[in-house]
Design an enzyme around this catalytic site. Structure first.
Site, PDB file in Angstrom:
ATOM      1  N   TRP A   2       0.904  -1.166   0.000  1.00  0.00           N
ATOM      2  CA  TRP A   2       0.000   0.000   0.000  1.00  0.00           C
ATOM      3  C   TRP A   2       0.929   1.198   0.000  1.00  0.00           C
ATOM      4  O   TRP A   2       1.574   1.499   1.004  1.00  0.00           O
ATOM      5  CB  TRP A   2      -0.885  -0.026   1.241  1.00  0.00           C
ATOM      6  CG  TRP A   2      -1.865   1.097   1.299  1.00  0.00           C
ATOM      7  CD1 TRP A   2      -1.770   2.234   2.034  1.00  0.00           C
ATOM      8  CD2 TRP A   2      -3.101   1.189   0.604  1.00  0.00           C
ATOM      9  NE1 TRP A   2      -2.867   3.019   1.838  1.00  0.00           N
ATOM     10  CE2 TRP A   2      -3.708   2.410   0.973  1.00  0.00           C
ATOM     11  CE3 TRP A   2      -3.769   0.360  -0.306  1.00  0.00           C
ATOM     12  CZ2 TRP A   2      -4.933   2.814   0.471  1.00  0.00           C
ATOM     13  CZ3 TRP A   2      -4.992   0.762  -0.798  1.00  0.00           C
ATOM     14  CH2 TRP A   2      -5.563   1.976  -0.411  1.00  0.00           C
TER      15      TRP A   2
ATOM     16  N   LYS B 135     -23.195   8.234   9.638  1.00  0.00           N
ATOM     17  CA  LYS B 135     -22.711   6.881   9.935  1.00  0.00           C
ATOM     18  C   LYS B 135     -23.874   5.987  10.321  1.00  0.00           C
ATOM     19  O   LYS B 135     -23.956   4.849   9.880  1.00  0.00           O
ATOM     20  CB  LYS B 135     -21.675   6.962  11.055  1.00  0.00           C
ATOM     21  CG  LYS B 135     -20.590   5.959  10.995  1.00  0.00           C
ATOM     22  CD  LYS B 135     -19.381   6.338  10.178  1.00  0.00           C
ATOM     23  CE  LYS B 135     -19.663   6.843   8.804  1.00  0.00           C
ATOM     24  NZ  LYS B 135     -18.531   7.343   8.087  1.00  0.00           N
TER      25      LYS B 135
HETATM   26  O1  M6R Z   1     -13.396   8.512  -1.315  1.00  0.00           O
HETATM   27  P1  M6R Z   1     -14.058   9.790  -0.864  1.00  0.00           P
HETATM   28  O2  M6R Z   1     -13.546  10.252   0.440  1.00  0.00           O
HETATM   29  O3  M6R Z   1     -13.980  10.858  -1.903  1.00  0.00           O
HETATM   30  O4  M6R Z   1     -15.570   9.396  -0.679  1.00  0.00           O
HETATM   31  C1  M6R Z   1     -16.523  10.351  -0.370  1.00  0.00           C
HETATM   32  C2  M6R Z   1     -17.809   9.711   0.089  1.00  0.00           C
HETATM   33  O5  M6R Z   1     -18.331   8.895  -0.913  1.00  0.00           O
HETATM   34  C3  M6R Z   1     -17.602   8.872   1.363  1.00  0.00           C
HETATM   35  O6  M6R Z   1     -17.058   9.644   2.393  1.00  0.00           O
HETATM   36  C4  M6R Z   1     -18.930   8.273   1.837  1.00  0.00           C
HETATM   37  O7  M6R Z   1     -19.759   9.265   2.342  1.00  0.00           O
HETATM   38  C5  M6R Z   1     -18.646   7.183   2.867  1.00  0.00           C
HETATM   39  N1  M6R Z   1     -19.477   6.060   2.630  1.00  0.00           N
HETATM   40  C6  M6R Z   1     -18.793   7.651   4.261  1.00  0.00           C
HETATM   41  O8  M6R Z   1     -18.732   6.670   5.218  1.00  0.00           O
END
Ligand code: M6R
Length: 607
Positions: free
Chosen positions: A74, A484
């Site tokens: 990673w 969440k």
């Molecule tokens: O990969 P990213 O941080 O750009 O993703 C953004 C959102 O899709 C992501 O934070 C989403 O809300 C999660 N499922 C939160 O738990």
């Protein structure tokens, strides 16, 4: 976070290593490689991408080696590529590494002067050459001398043609276990990798250096003195093993947060001169005084991290900050120019809306920084500079450690901006950095409250609605707590600024509505406490998150969760961890798929 496996015995080393790496793929999957001691010579096989690519490459090869080391990567230093894939070699020896070498630039310069040449961009290759330069026939002492000069974290496994009957492994701030078999020995960064071969393990401690031989092992400290470590019997079943004993990846990732934060801040601050430094910041450094505003763009949980960063940047660097949702930002008449610093926050680095917003900002002449967890992702490639969050892969769809590492990265970034722009003194920066160092312990203490939070989850799992309230930096945590819960339990939840409650949401409050109120010690404590009173008067069920020792709300609230005392700016860490644990337990108790909730994907690459 990478995965390491080592084997010495009578079995086919390539099979043991490949089986082990498959169990460690959750730790990294941008490239993989193995090194085998084949008839006295080291053979290295590497491949970019998931382990399947390495497996295909090996399918038509016939190796008979019984000694070898393997790695799944990673990326932290250097993009995912063939040259950057481990193992990394220096004539006659090869190594795999998990961790971050902070002084690698200084060591690289010294090694170049000695005539070593480098083929990768990694910090690991430096360690390979350093071991070689210290090698005089005794591999263990070469590793010992090497780690005495290395600053940073490492789990290391080293193989040498000159010492075919041993593997040397070493650990500091990066997990490494020894697996004890009958006439065979194993090394791994995590137990599942070799659990099908043995149940007897030693957990190496920081500073330990171990010589693994077919028939046994010797452990010494960094000073060469022998040390004794307890052998533990592990009785996990295969499902438990995959998640290191946790029930779900999300739970495991919640518990990884103290360690993840240490990895994020590592090498980025100095307490001696109270400064924050980021690698790869040349393009920003030269123009940092010219920005007239900061525009932060992100989606979902990353957007919540952006809302918190607004408080930090405006306070420390005195620059106006706007925070926008990427899908909204794209379709406006934007007022952005070369005096705008554009910050994209994204754990995946692939979110389509955030990527498009970034491209638009660049077209308008803005300088672009991204805060990202995936080295080599689209957004990191297209940014002028990147702050990698070093959280390691996050498997659970609901973001936890990716969020907290974003927030701490942005906190350091705000200090950096304040110092560069002359709005923050060294004393002030030093005080804030001292507070940052308390965070791992603060989060550990919240994790110790898991059972109390579980009791609440049992009591409220059948509620149909929830309200989350917070103010100031804890307003974004109210949004995050509600998101969440929605994401993984499918219970309707709203997050609100506590002071806004009286402008509408107060109408929802009755005796059946549980209300999470984030009310740690802060500049707005009294204000939030008044909001608690307002909600209680309407018979709402109050679950308050307060600083330990706070007696003020005890008589009013139905339930209290205490968090350790920490400065207001950083109180978001303990408060968010409480909400993560609560959501996790509710979803688990409801029998839902915690790690892969319905309708959601880990990386949203469509508009
Ligand atoms: O990969 P990213 O941080 O750009 O993703 C953004 C959102 O899709 C992501 O934070 C989403 O809300 C999660 N499922 C939160 O738990």
């Amino acid at each position: 976070m990478c995965g390491i496996v080592g084997y010495i015995g009578d079995k086919s080393a390539s099979s043991v290593l490949m089986e082990g790496l498959a169990k460690l793929e959750y730790r990294g999957y941008d490239s993989a490689g193995i090194a085998l001691l084949e008839s006295g010579k080291i053979e290295v096989e590497r491949s970019v991408g998931k382990l399947i690519n390495l497996r295909e490459k090996l399918s038509d090869k016939k190796y008979s080696a019984n000694v070898g080391i393997g790695h799944t990567r990673w990326a932290t230093h250097g993009k995912p590529s063939f040259d950057n894939a481990h193992p990394h070699s220096s004539e006659g020896l090869t190594i795999v590494h998990n961790g971050i070498i902070e002084n690698y630039i200084e060591l690289k310069t010294m090694l170049k002067e000695k005539g070593f040449t480098f083929v990768s961009e990694t910090d690991t290759e430096v360690v390979a050459h350093l071991i070689k330069s210290n090698f005089d026939g005794d591999l263990k002492s070469a590793v010992q001398k090497t780690v005495q000069h290395v600053i940073g974290s490492y789990g290391l496994a080293v193989l040498s043609e000159a010492n075919p009957n041993e593997i040397i492994i070493a650990r500091k701030d990066s997990p490494l276990v020894i697996g004890i078999g009958e006439g065979e020995m194993f090394a791994a960064s995590d137990i599942p990798a070799v659990l099908s071969h043995t149940r007897k393990f030693i957990f190496m401690e920081d500073g330990d250096i171990t010589v693994l031989r077919k028939d046994g092992y010797t452990i010494t400290g960094i000073d060469g003195q022998p040390v004794d470590r307890e052998v533990k019997l592990i009785d996990w079943n295969p499902v438990m093993a995959e998640k290191a004993g946790y029930s779900h990846f999300m739970q495991k990732e919640i518990y990884e947060q103290p360690r993840a934060i240490i990895d994020t801040i590592r090498g980025r601050y100095s307490l001696e001169d109270s400064r924050v430094n980021f690698a790869d910041f040349e393009k920003i450094q030269s123009v940092v005084k010219d920005f007239s505003r900061v525009v932060i763009v992100a989606c979902g949980t990353s957007w919540h991290a952006g809302l918190i960063a607004k408080f930090y940047i405006e306070k420390f660097a005195k620059i106006p900050v706007e925070v926008d949702i990427a899908s909204e930002f794209r379709y406006r008449n934007l007022v952005i120019d070369e005096k705008t610093l554009f910050v994209a926050i994204t754990q995946s680095g692939e979110t389509a809306d955030t990527l498009s917003a970034l491209r638009i900002a660049k077209e308008h002449g803005a300088k672009v920084i991204s805060v990202c967890n995936v080295v080599g992702s689209s957004i990191s490639r297209e940014s002028d500079s990147v702050i990698y969050t070093h959280a390691g892969p996050e498997i659970g769809v609901a973001s936890t450690k990716a969020f907290t590492t974003q927030v701490i990265s942005l906190f350091l970034f705000a200090i950096y901006l304040g110092q560069e722009r002359g709005t923050m003194s060294s004393d002030e920066a030093g005080r804030y950095l001292g507070e940052v160092l308390k965070l791992p312990e603060v989060i550990e203490k919240v994790l110790e409250q898991d059972d109390n939070i579980l009791k609440l989850a049992k009591q409220f799992k059948d509620a149909s609605d929830f309200l989350y309230l917070g103010r100031n930096v804890n307003y974004p945590i109210a949004l995050e707590g509600a998101l969440k819960l929605k994401e993984i339990s499918y219970i309707h939840a709203e997050g609100y600024p506590a002071g806004e409650m009286k402008h509408g949401p107060i109408a929802l409050i009755d005796k059946d509505l549980p209300i999470f109120i984030l009310c740690p010690k802060s500049s707005v404590y009294e204000k939030v406490a008044s909001n608690v009173e307002e909600a209680k008067t309407r018979d709402g069920i109050i679950i308050a998150v307060v600083t330990e020792g706070d007696e003020g709300l005890k008589g009013i609230c139905d339930h209290i969760i205490e968090i350790p005392d920490i400065i207001e700016e950083l109180s978001v860490f303990p408060t968010v961890v409480v909400t993560q644990i609560f959501s996790y337990h509710v979803a688990h108790l409801l029998g839902l798929d915690v790690d892969q909730p319905r309708n959601l994907a880990k990386s949203v690459t469509v508009e």
